[in-house]
Design a protein around this motif. Structure first.
Motif, PDB file in Angstrom:
ATOM      1  N   ALA A   9      43.765 -13.018  -1.765  1.00 43.26           N
ATOM      2  CA  ALA A   9      44.019 -13.522  -3.195  1.00 43.26           C
ATOM      3  C   ALA A   9      44.521 -15.069  -2.566  1.00 43.26           C
ATOM      4  CB  ALA A   9      44.988 -12.903  -3.974  1.00 43.26           C
ATOM      5  N   LYS A  10      45.502 -14.970  -1.707  1.00 41.13           N
ATOM      6  CA  LYS A  10      45.951 -16.450  -1.419  1.00 41.13           C
ATOM      7  C   LYS A  10      44.862 -17.326  -0.714  1.00 41.13           C
ATOM      8  CE  LYS A  10      50.281 -14.264   0.239  1.00 41.13           C
ATOM      9  NZ  LYS A  10      51.203 -14.699  -0.905  1.00 41.13           N
ATOM     10  N   PHE A  11      43.979 -16.867   0.099  1.00 34.50           N
ATOM     11  CA  PHE A  11      42.691 -17.543   0.465  1.00 34.50           C
ATOM     12  C   PHE A  11      41.899 -18.211  -0.725  1.00 34.50           C
ATOM     13  CE2 PHE A  11      43.530 -15.900   4.889  1.00 34.50           C
ATOM     14  CZ  PHE A  11      43.184 -17.302   5.510  1.00 34.50           C
ATOM     15  N   ARG A  12      41.566 -17.041  -1.881  1.00 30.14           N
ATOM     16  CA  ARG A  12      40.626 -17.410  -2.676  1.00 30.14           C
ATOM     17  C   ARG A  12      41.363 -18.455  -3.512  1.00 30.14           C
ATOM     18  NH1 ARG A  12      40.144 -12.807  -6.980  1.00 30.14           N
ATOM     19  NH2 ARG A  12      42.200 -13.299  -7.457  1.00 30.14           N
ATOM     20  N   ASN A  13      42.551 -18.411  -3.976  1.00 28.90           N
ATOM     21  CA  ASN A  13      43.324 -19.342  -4.635  1.00 28.90           C
ATOM     22  C   ASN A  13      43.242 -20.961  -4.036  1.00 28.90           C
ATOM     23  OD1 ASN A  13      43.957 -17.541  -6.569  1.00 28.90           O
ATOM     24  ND2 ASN A  13      46.099 -17.291  -5.789  1.00 28.90           N
ATOM     25  N   GLN A  14      43.356 -20.818  -2.799  1.00 34.25           N
ATOM     26  CA  GLN A  14      43.261 -22.042  -2.084  1.00 34.25           C
ATOM     27  C   GLN A  14      41.961 -22.484  -2.191  1.00 34.25           C
ATOM     28  OE1 GLN A  14      45.717 -24.035  -0.691  1.00 34.25           O
ATOM     29  NE2 GLN A  14      44.043 -25.610  -0.522  1.00 34.25           N
ATOM     30  N   ARG A  15      40.850 -21.683  -1.785  1.00 32.92           N
ATOM     31  CA  ARG A  15      39.590 -22.202  -2.023  1.00 32.92           C
ATOM     32  C   ARG A  15      39.310 -22.532  -3.428  1.00 32.92           C
ATOM     33  NH1 ARG A  15      37.041 -17.003  -1.683  1.00 32.92           N
ATOM     34  NH2 ARG A  15      37.777 -17.100   0.302  1.00 32.92           N
ATOM     35  N   GLN A  16      39.679 -21.947  -4.507  1.00 25.62           N
ATOM     36  CA  GLN A  16      39.465 -22.603  -5.886  1.00 25.62           C
ATOM     37  C   GLN A  16      40.089 -23.851  -5.914  1.00 25.62           C
ATOM     38  OE1 GLN A  16      41.487 -20.615  -9.315  1.00 25.62           O
ATOM     39  NE2 GLN A  16      39.209 -20.351  -9.887  1.00 25.62           N
ATOM     40  N   LYS A  17      41.249 -24.093  -5.249  1.00 27.77           N
ATOM     41  CA  LYS A  17      41.735 -25.513  -5.563  1.00 27.77           C
ATOM     42  C   LYS A  17      40.931 -26.463  -4.839  1.00 27.77           C
ATOM     43  CE  LYS A  17      45.974 -28.022  -4.483  1.00 27.77           C
ATOM     44  NZ  LYS A  17      45.199 -29.313  -3.711  1.00 27.77           N
ATOM     45  N   ASP A  18      40.420 -26.163  -3.525  1.00 24.90           N
ATOM     46  CA  ASP A  18      39.791 -26.972  -2.731  1.00 24.90           C
ATOM     47  C   ASP A  18      38.221 -27.478  -3.394  1.00 24.90           C
ATOM     48  OD1 ASP A  18      41.667 -27.095  -0.898  1.00 24.90           O
ATOM     49  OD2 ASP A  18      40.581 -25.732   0.434  1.00 24.90           O
ATOM     50  N   PHE A  19      37.765 -26.300  -4.104  1.00 22.80           N
ATOM     51  CA  PHE A  19      36.482 -26.372  -4.716  1.00 22.80           C
ATOM     52  C   PHE A  19      36.725 -27.349  -6.126  1.00 22.80           C
ATOM     53  CE2 PHE A  19      34.644 -24.788  -8.876  1.00 22.80           C
ATOM     54  CZ  PHE A  19      33.284 -25.355  -8.610  1.00 22.80           C
ATOM     55  N   GLU A  20      37.766 -27.277  -6.612  1.00 26.12           N
ATOM     56  CA  GLU A  20      38.116 -28.160  -7.903  1.00 26.12           C
ATOM     57  C   GLU A  20      38.344 -29.585  -7.404  1.00 26.12           C
ATOM     58  OE1 GLU A  20      40.975 -26.094 -10.371  1.00 26.12           O
ATOM     59  OE2 GLU A  20      39.613 -24.485 -10.831  1.00 26.12           O
ATOM     60  N   ASP A  21      38.966 -29.834  -6.474  1.00 28.15           N
ATOM     61  CA  ASP A  21      38.998 -31.093  -6.010  1.00 28.15           C
ATOM     62  C   ASP A  21      37.697 -31.935  -5.656  1.00 28.15           C
ATOM     63  OD1 ASP A  21      41.819 -30.902  -5.889  1.00 28.15           O
ATOM     64  OD2 ASP A  21      41.904 -30.409  -3.903  1.00 28.15           O
ATOM     65  N   LEU A  22      36.854 -30.997  -5.132  1.00 31.48           N
ATOM     66  CA  LEU A  22      35.353 -31.547  -4.885  1.00 31.48           C
ATOM     67  C   LEU A  22      34.547 -31.638  -6.333  1.00 31.48           C
ATOM     68  CD1 LEU A  22      34.535 -29.355  -1.803  1.00 31.48           C
ATOM     69  CD2 LEU A  22      34.794 -31.893  -1.884  1.00 31.48           C
ATOM     70  N   PHE A  23      34.725 -30.774  -6.997  1.00 33.12           N
ATOM     71  CA  PHE A  23      34.218 -30.900  -8.311  1.00 33.12           C
ATOM     72  C   PHE A  23      34.594 -31.897  -9.095  1.00 33.12           C
ATOM     73  CE2 PHE A  23      34.394 -30.222 -12.813  1.00 33.12           C
ATOM     74  CZ  PHE A  23      32.854 -29.499 -13.190  1.00 33.12           C
ATOM     75  N   PHE A  24      35.955 -32.429  -9.074  1.00 28.83           N
ATOM     76  CA  PHE A  24      36.226 -33.703 -10.100  1.00 28.83           C
ATOM     77  C   PHE A  24      35.876 -34.839  -9.489  1.00 28.83           C
ATOM     78  CE2 PHE A  24      39.062 -30.380 -12.063  1.00 28.83           C
ATOM     79  CZ  PHE A  24      38.730 -30.522 -13.236  1.00 28.83           C
ATOM     80  N   LYS A  25      35.487 -34.707  -8.156  1.00 30.10           N
ATOM     81  CA  LYS A  25      34.993 -35.980  -7.590  1.00 30.10           C
ATOM     82  C   LYS A  25      33.398 -36.003  -7.823  1.00 30.10           C
ATOM     83  CE  LYS A  25      37.881 -35.956  -3.449  1.00 30.10           C
ATOM     84  NZ  LYS A  25      38.304 -35.834  -1.946  1.00 30.10           N
ATOM     85  N   ASN A  26      32.831 -35.283  -8.208  1.00 32.58           N
ATOM     86  CA  ASN A  26      31.792 -35.304  -8.435  1.00 32.58           C
ATOM     87  C   ASN A  26      31.203 -35.354 -10.171  1.00 32.58           C
ATOM     88  OD1 ASN A  26      29.722 -34.710  -5.968  1.00 32.58           O
ATOM     89  ND2 ASN A  26      31.683 -33.811  -5.578  1.00 32.58           N
ATOM     90  N   PHE A  27      31.892 -34.744 -10.826  1.00 36.51           N
ATOM     91  CA  PHE A  27      31.530 -34.655 -12.292  1.00 36.51           C
ATOM     92  C   PHE A  27      32.330 -35.188 -13.086  1.00 36.51           C
ATOM     93  CE2 PHE A  27      29.715 -30.934 -10.099  1.00 36.51           C
ATOM     94  CZ  PHE A  27      28.047 -31.151 -10.601  1.00 36.51           C
ATOM     95  N   SER A  28      32.073 -35.901 -14.316  1.00 38.58           N
ATOM     96  CA  SER A  28      32.742 -36.441 -15.455  1.00 38.58           C
ATOM     97  C   SER A  28      33.660 -35.362 -16.200  1.00 38.58           C
ATOM     98  CB  SER A  28      31.930 -37.316 -16.261  1.00 38.58           C
ATOM     99  OG  SER A  28      32.760 -37.797 -17.582  1.00 38.58           O
ATOM    100  N   LYS A  29      34.754 -35.666 -16.483  1.00 38.34           N
ATOM    101  CA  LYS A  29      35.706 -34.801 -17.552  1.00 38.34           C
ATOM    102  C   LYS A  29      35.127 -34.747 -18.895  1.00 38.34           C
ATOM    103  CE  LYS A  29      39.909 -34.881 -14.840  1.00 38.34           C
ATOM    104  NZ  LYS A  29      41.091 -35.343 -14.860  1.00 38.34           N
ATOM    105  N   THR A  30      34.183 -35.685 -19.064  1.00 38.18           N
ATOM    106  CA  THR A  30      33.729 -35.813 -20.439  1.00 38.18           C
ATOM    107  C   THR A  30      32.386 -35.376 -20.815  1.00 38.18           C
ATOM    108  OG1 THR A  30      33.344 -38.200 -20.248  1.00 38.18           O
ATOM    109  CG2 THR A  30      35.758 -37.283 -21.201  1.00 38.18           C
ATOM    110  N   LYS A  31      31.588 -35.395 -19.713  1.00 39.04           N
ATOM    111  CA  LYS A  31      30.093 -35.397 -19.874  1.00 39.04           C
ATOM    112  C   LYS A  31      29.813 -33.543 -19.698  1.00 39.04           C
ATOM    113  CE  LYS A  31      28.491 -39.756 -18.355  1.00 39.04           C
ATOM    114  NZ  LYS A  31      27.601 -40.366 -17.416  1.00 39.04           N
TER     115      LYS A  31
END
Length: 223
Positions: free
Chosen positions: A19-41
């Protein structure tokens, strides 16, 4: 003893190492996500083998225009109307046109496909259906096998692993049901770093490390 049990229990246990690895993975994934996708589109995400539980704490659910489709072999009911559950096979998805999703996500699924051929089919479908992808799998060469929590069990005959799973409590301090153990032994084919690179050519590789060793591998094209 309860600390050890929690530590090596499946990732659904919030106190487990998984679970600790999964939570960190999700955070790292979301950091990448928000660099690639708009929060409004609008963003269409296809999660292969996913559940709404995985996303329950995700910042993506705060975005009004994110649509997440969960694809599984059987219909998996969910309690959140932000998700769409569909039945399908990740190795063949003719119901989806080319590039029909903005992002394909998959967490610890591609190793459950029995054969290298099936893993190749899943990877080809991911690259066909999605514009972007983030695909995670345990590293075959990490000393502690991810599904059984038994050191080096990926290198010994499956009949030995079956014995340890069903006749002893070395796997997470409990005995496995024989049918459940056999199913896992049949379906799991762990992947190496080089195999992930072959499946997803040109992708970036994100490694999850523990004590200097690569625990799991993520292939993505999110920059």
């Amino acid at each position: 003893m309860s600390f050890i049990t929690d530590l090596f229990s499946p990732s659904e246990n919030p106190r487990s190492l998984g679970a600790k690895f999964r939570n960190q993975r999700q955070k790292d994934f979301e950091d990448l996500f928000f660099k690639n996708f708009s929060k409004t589109k609008p963003v269409r995400i296809l999660d292969l083998g996913g559940t709404d539980y995985f996303w329950k704490n995700s910042a993506l659910l705060d975005l009004p225009n994110v649509e997440i489709t969960l694809l599984n072999l059987s219909l998996d009911p969910n309690e959140n109307d932000r998700f769409k559950a569909v039945v399908g096979d990740a190795t063949s998805m003719p119901q989806f046109p080319d590039q029909s999703f903005d992002l394909i996500f998959s967490n610890s699924v591609i190793e459950h496909l029995y054969t290298w051929e099936n893993q190749q089919k899943m990877a080809a479908e991911i690259l066909r259906v999605g514009k972007k992808h983030f695909i995670q799998t345990p590293n075959k060469h990490f000393p502690i096998e991810a599904h059984y929590a038994i050191p080096f069990s990926q290198y010994v005959p499956k009949s030995w692993v079956f014995f340890f799973l069903t006749k002893t409590k070395v796997s997470r301090l409990q005995k496995w049901d024989p049918a459940h153990a056999q199913q896992y032994l049949d379906e799991i084919r762990l992947l190496t770093l080089q195999e992930m690179k072959k499946l997803f050519p040109g992708s970036s590789i994100y490694k999850e490390s523990w004590l200097g060793m690569t625990k799991s591998i993520c292939a993505h094209n999110l920059g």
